[in-house]
Design a protein around this motif. Structure first.
Motif, PDB file in Angstrom:
ATOM      1  N   VAL A  95     -35.025  26.593  33.301  1.00 41.82           N
ATOM      2  CA  VAL A  95     -34.497  25.561  32.021  1.00 41.82           C
ATOM      3  C   VAL A  95     -34.166  26.510  31.072  1.00 41.82           C
ATOM      4  O   VAL A  95     -35.009  27.197  30.593  1.00 41.82           O
ATOM      5  N   PRO A  96     -33.020  26.062  30.188  1.00 43.22           N
ATOM      6  CA  PRO A  96     -32.842  27.164  29.084  1.00 43.22           C
ATOM      7  C   PRO A  96     -33.918  26.936  28.077  1.00 43.22           C
ATOM      8  O   PRO A  96     -34.410  25.662  27.985  1.00 43.22           O
ATOM      9  N   ASN A  97     -34.176  27.949  27.438  1.00 42.11           N
ATOM     10  CA  ASN A  97     -35.271  27.849  26.374  1.00 42.11           C
ATOM     11  C   ASN A  97     -34.657  27.312  25.203  1.00 42.11           C
ATOM     12  O   ASN A  97     -34.587  27.771  24.175  1.00 42.11           O
ATOM     13  N   GLN A  98     -35.149  25.818  25.090  1.00 42.44           N
ATOM     14  CA  GLN A  98     -34.737  25.110  23.700  1.00 42.44           C
ATOM     15  C   GLN A  98     -35.893  24.605  23.638  1.00 42.44           C
ATOM     16  O   GLN A  98     -36.710  23.940  24.690  1.00 42.44           O
ATOM     17  N   PRO A  99     -36.291  24.084  22.212  1.00 38.25           N
ATOM     18  CA  PRO A  99     -37.145  23.034  21.929  1.00 38.25           C
ATOM     19  C   PRO A  99     -37.670  21.987  22.752  1.00 38.25           C
ATOM     20  O   PRO A  99     -38.881  21.930  23.143  1.00 38.25           O
ATOM     21  N   GLU A 100     -36.611  21.252  23.019  1.00 38.95           N
ATOM     22  CA  GLU A 100     -37.084  19.808  23.932  1.00 38.95           C
ATOM     23  C   GLU A 100     -37.547  20.250  25.113  1.00 38.95           C
ATOM     24  O   GLU A 100     -38.425  19.808  25.730  1.00 38.95           O
ATOM     25  N   ASN A 101     -36.766  21.394  25.723  1.00 40.60           N
ATOM     26  CA  ASN A 101     -37.170  21.886  27.212  1.00 40.60           C
ATOM     27  C   ASN A 101     -38.530  22.329  26.969  1.00 40.60           C
ATOM     28  O   ASN A 101     -39.366  22.146  28.235  1.00 40.60           O
ATOM     29  N   MET A 102     -38.900  23.157  26.060  1.00 41.08           N
ATOM     30  CA  MET A 102     -40.066  23.778  25.981  1.00 41.08           C
ATOM     31  C   MET A 102     -41.559  22.686  25.817  1.00 41.08           C
ATOM     32  O   MET A 102     -42.557  22.786  26.617  1.00 41.08           O
ATOM     33  N   VAL A 103     -40.968  21.590  25.200  1.00 37.12           N
ATOM     34  CA  VAL A 103     -42.021  20.678  25.051  1.00 37.12           C
ATOM     35  C   VAL A 103     -42.332  19.964  26.371  1.00 37.12           C
ATOM     36  O   VAL A 103     -43.460  19.782  27.022  1.00 37.12           O
ATOM     37  N   ARG A 104     -41.194  19.704  27.209  1.00 35.24           N
ATOM     38  CA  ARG A 104     -41.236  19.121  28.416  1.00 35.24           C
ATOM     39  C   ARG A 104     -42.124  20.250  29.493  1.00 35.24           C
ATOM     40  O   ARG A 104     -42.812  19.701  30.370  1.00 35.24           O
ATOM     41  N   TRP A 105     -41.472  21.420  29.364  1.00 30.87           N
ATOM     42  CA  TRP A 105     -42.148  22.425  30.125  1.00 30.87           C
ATOM     43  C   TRP A 105     -43.683  22.453  29.883  1.00 30.87           C
ATOM     44  O   TRP A 105     -44.430  22.332  30.874  1.00 30.87           O
ATOM     45  N   LEU A 106     -44.146  22.376  28.892  1.00 31.64           N
ATOM     46  CA  LEU A 106     -45.609  22.706  28.627  1.00 31.64           C
ATOM     47  C   LEU A 106     -46.280  21.346  28.991  1.00 31.64           C
ATOM     48  O   LEU A 106     -47.472  21.450  29.327  1.00 31.64           O
ATOM     49  N   MET A 107     -45.685  20.128  28.889  1.00 30.24           N
ATOM     50  CA  MET A 107     -46.520  19.024  29.354  1.00 30.24           C
ATOM     51  C   MET A 107     -46.302  18.440  30.663  1.00 30.24           C
ATOM     52  O   MET A 107     -47.293  18.153  31.301  1.00 30.24           O
ATOM     53  N   ASN A 108     -45.316  19.046  31.397  1.00 24.95           N
ATOM     54  CA  ASN A 108     -45.269  19.116  32.829  1.00 24.95           C
ATOM     55  C   ASN A 108     -44.432  20.160  33.386  1.00 24.95           C
ATOM     56  O   ASN A 108     -43.169  19.868  33.696  1.00 24.95           O
ATOM     57  N   PRO A 109     -44.963  21.227  33.807  1.00 23.64           N
ATOM     58  CA  PRO A 109     -44.273  22.638  34.398  1.00 23.64           C
ATOM     59  C   PRO A 109     -43.518  22.209  35.543  1.00 23.64           C
ATOM     60  O   PRO A 109     -42.472  22.537  35.903  1.00 23.64           O
ATOM     61  N   GLY A 122     -52.235  18.830  31.042  1.00 20.56           N
ATOM     62  CA  GLY A 122     -52.548  17.613  30.151  1.00 20.56           C
ATOM     63  C   GLY A 122     -52.377  17.529  28.636  1.00 20.56           C
ATOM     64  O   GLY A 122     -53.052  16.871  28.126  1.00 20.56           O
ATOM     65  N   LEU A 123     -51.287  18.373  28.516  1.00 22.04           N
ATOM     66  CA  LEU A 123     -51.096  18.184  26.937  1.00 22.04           C
ATOM     67  C   LEU A 123     -50.397  16.852  26.501  1.00 22.04           C
ATOM     68  O   LEU A 123     -49.741  16.481  27.170  1.00 22.04           O
ATOM     69  N   THR A 124     -50.952  16.624  25.123  1.00 21.83           N
ATOM     70  CA  THR A 124     -50.151  15.226  24.535  1.00 21.83           C
ATOM     71  C   THR A 124     -48.919  15.908  24.030  1.00 21.83           C
ATOM     72  O   THR A 124     -48.778  17.071  23.925  1.00 21.83           O
ATOM     73  N   GLU A 125     -47.944  15.106  23.674  1.00 22.14           N
ATOM     74  CA  GLU A 125     -46.744  15.280  23.198  1.00 22.14           C
ATOM     75  C   GLU A 125     -46.947  16.137  21.889  1.00 22.14           C
ATOM     76  O   GLU A 125     -46.092  17.103  21.725  1.00 22.14           O
ATOM     77  N   GLU A 126     -47.727  15.672  21.030  1.00 21.47           N
ATOM     78  CA  GLU A 126     -48.085  15.983  19.778  1.00 21.47           C
ATOM     79  C   GLU A 126     -48.638  17.665  19.898  1.00 21.47           C
ATOM     80  O   GLU A 126     -47.953  18.466  19.158  1.00 21.47           O
ATOM     81  N   GLU A 127     -49.503  17.868  20.813  1.00 23.13           N
ATOM     82  CA  GLU A 127     -49.905  19.287  21.071  1.00 23.13           C
ATOM     83  C   GLU A 127     -48.803  20.107  21.614  1.00 23.13           C
ATOM     84  O   GLU A 127     -48.754  21.151  21.082  1.00 23.13           O
ATOM     85  N   ALA A 128     -48.013  19.543  22.553  1.00 22.83           N
ATOM     86  CA  ALA A 128     -46.967  20.417  23.105  1.00 22.83           C
ATOM     87  C   ALA A 128     -46.051  20.829  21.974  1.00 22.83           C
ATOM     88  O   ALA A 128     -45.518  21.854  21.930  1.00 22.83           O
ATOM     89  N   ARG A 129     -45.596  19.965  21.173  1.00 24.17           N
ATOM     90  CA  ARG A 129     -44.709  20.121  20.142  1.00 24.17           C
ATOM     91  C   ARG A 129     -45.414  21.231  19.178  1.00 24.17           C
ATOM     92  O   ARG A 129     -44.672  22.296  18.747  1.00 24.17           O
ATOM     93  N   ILE A 131     -47.564  23.559  19.917  1.00 25.44           N
ATOM     94  CA  ILE A 131     -47.569  24.814  20.648  1.00 25.44           C
ATOM     95  C   ILE A 131     -46.323  25.379  20.870  1.00 25.44           C
ATOM     96  O   ILE A 131     -45.952  26.418  20.512  1.00 25.44           O
ATOM     97  N   SER A 132     -44.963  24.676  20.884  1.00 22.15           N
ATOM     98  CA  SER A 132     -43.630  25.079  20.953  1.00 22.15           C
ATOM     99  C   SER A 132     -43.323  25.478  19.436  1.00 22.15           C
ATOM    100  O   SER A 132     -42.815  26.719  19.598  1.00 22.15           O
ATOM    101  N   ALA A 133     -43.551  25.025  18.607  1.00 23.10           N
ATOM    102  CA  ALA A 133     -43.607  25.490  17.387  1.00 23.10           C
ATOM    103  C   ALA A 133     -44.215  26.757  17.340  1.00 23.10           C
ATOM    104  O   ALA A 133     -43.389  27.717  16.621  1.00 23.10           O
ATOM    105  N   TYR A 134     -45.328  26.811  17.729  1.00 15.31           N
ATOM    106  CA  TYR A 134     -45.887  28.290  17.604  1.00 15.31           C
ATOM    107  C   TYR A 134     -45.081  29.416  18.218  1.00 15.31           C
ATOM    108  O   TYR A 134     -44.987  30.523  18.023  1.00 15.31           O
ATOM    109  N   LEU A 135     -44.947  29.036  19.699  1.00 10.68           N
ATOM    110  CA  LEU A 135     -44.205  29.918  20.637  1.00 10.68           C
ATOM    111  C   LEU A 135     -42.877  30.322  19.847  1.00 10.68           C
ATOM    112  O   LEU A 135     -42.457  31.699  20.093  1.00 10.68           O
ATOM    113  N   ASP A 136     -42.353  29.266  19.319  1.00  7.28           N
ATOM    114  CA  ASP A 136     -40.876  29.695  18.650  1.00  7.28           C
ATOM    115  C   ASP A 136     -41.078  30.875  17.477  1.00  7.28           C
ATOM    116  O   ASP A 136     -40.005  31.517  17.490  1.00  7.28           O
ATOM    117  N   THR A 137     -42.376  31.024  17.041  1.00  4.39           N
ATOM    118  CA  THR A 137     -42.401  32.107  16.077  1.00  4.39           C
ATOM    119  C   THR A 137     -42.574  33.377  16.943  1.00  4.39           C
ATOM    120  O   THR A 137     -42.463  34.601  16.015  1.00  4.39           O
TER     121      THR A 137
END
Ligand code: HEC
Length: 139
Positions: A95-109, A122-129, A131-137
């Motif tokens: 899947v293309p590496n975009q923020p929404e896809n990253m959140v979905r990937w982390l929550m349910n690979p 079992g990440l919550t959406e808040e946690e996945a968001r 982590i996604s913000a961190y990985l984007d750095t």
């Protein structure tokens, strides 16, 4: 009459007794609300979210499977290195590496790729968001 008064007085005492407790609660709540803007004073909101994400990345032990520069002990070789993940074109190669896809990937690979070896943590959406913000750095 007497019995209702006997009932009423402990009740009144109870209410009286809890009033200071309630005032303290109200004051604490107000203090917390008033303190909130101070917590992020001078800190970029997304920076704070990314920092929270880095903390979660440590807590979830992502480093047992991934090499993550900047996270002590994160030297796992089960999955790909997350160095420069912010610049990676695809997640799991599918899947293309975009923020929404990253959140979905982390929550349910497995939702992105049923055959992926990355476990659903079992990440919550808040946690996945966060982590996604961190990985984007990591660019
Ligand atoms: C049990 C090992 C394991 C754990 C724990 C794990 N992962 Fe993974 N992860 C993998 C594997 C294996 C892949 C490769 C998946 C694929 O290509 O299908 C992967 C892929 C990824 C990818 C996509 C990387 C890419 O280049 O395609 C990201 C992002 C990721 N993991 C982040 C995380 C984060 C963040 C955590 C912690 C919350 C975590 N992983 C925990 C095994 C793990």
């Amino acid at each position: 009459m007497r019995s209702s008064r006997a009932f009423a007085s402990p009740l009144r005492r109870l209410v009286k007794g809890t009033r200071p407790v309630r005032s303290v609660m109200v004051l604490l709540t107000l203090a917390m609300l008033a303190g909130c803007p101070d917590l992020h004073w001078g800190t970029d909101e997304s920076e704070a979210q990314a920092q929270h994400g880095a903390q979660l990345t440590r807590e979830y032990g992502c480093g047992s499977c991934h090499l993550i520069p900047g996270i002590t002990g994160a030297d796992g070789l089960v999955g790909p290195s997350l160095e420069l993940i912010g610049r990676r074109a695809y997640l799991g190669g599918v899947v293309p590496n975009q923020p929404e896809n990253m959140v979905r990937w982390l929550m349910n690979p497995q939702g992105a790729d049923p055959r992926t070896a990355m476990p659903n943590l079992g990440l919550t959406e808040e946690e996945a968001r966060a982590i996604s913000a961190y990985l984007d750095t990591l660019k």
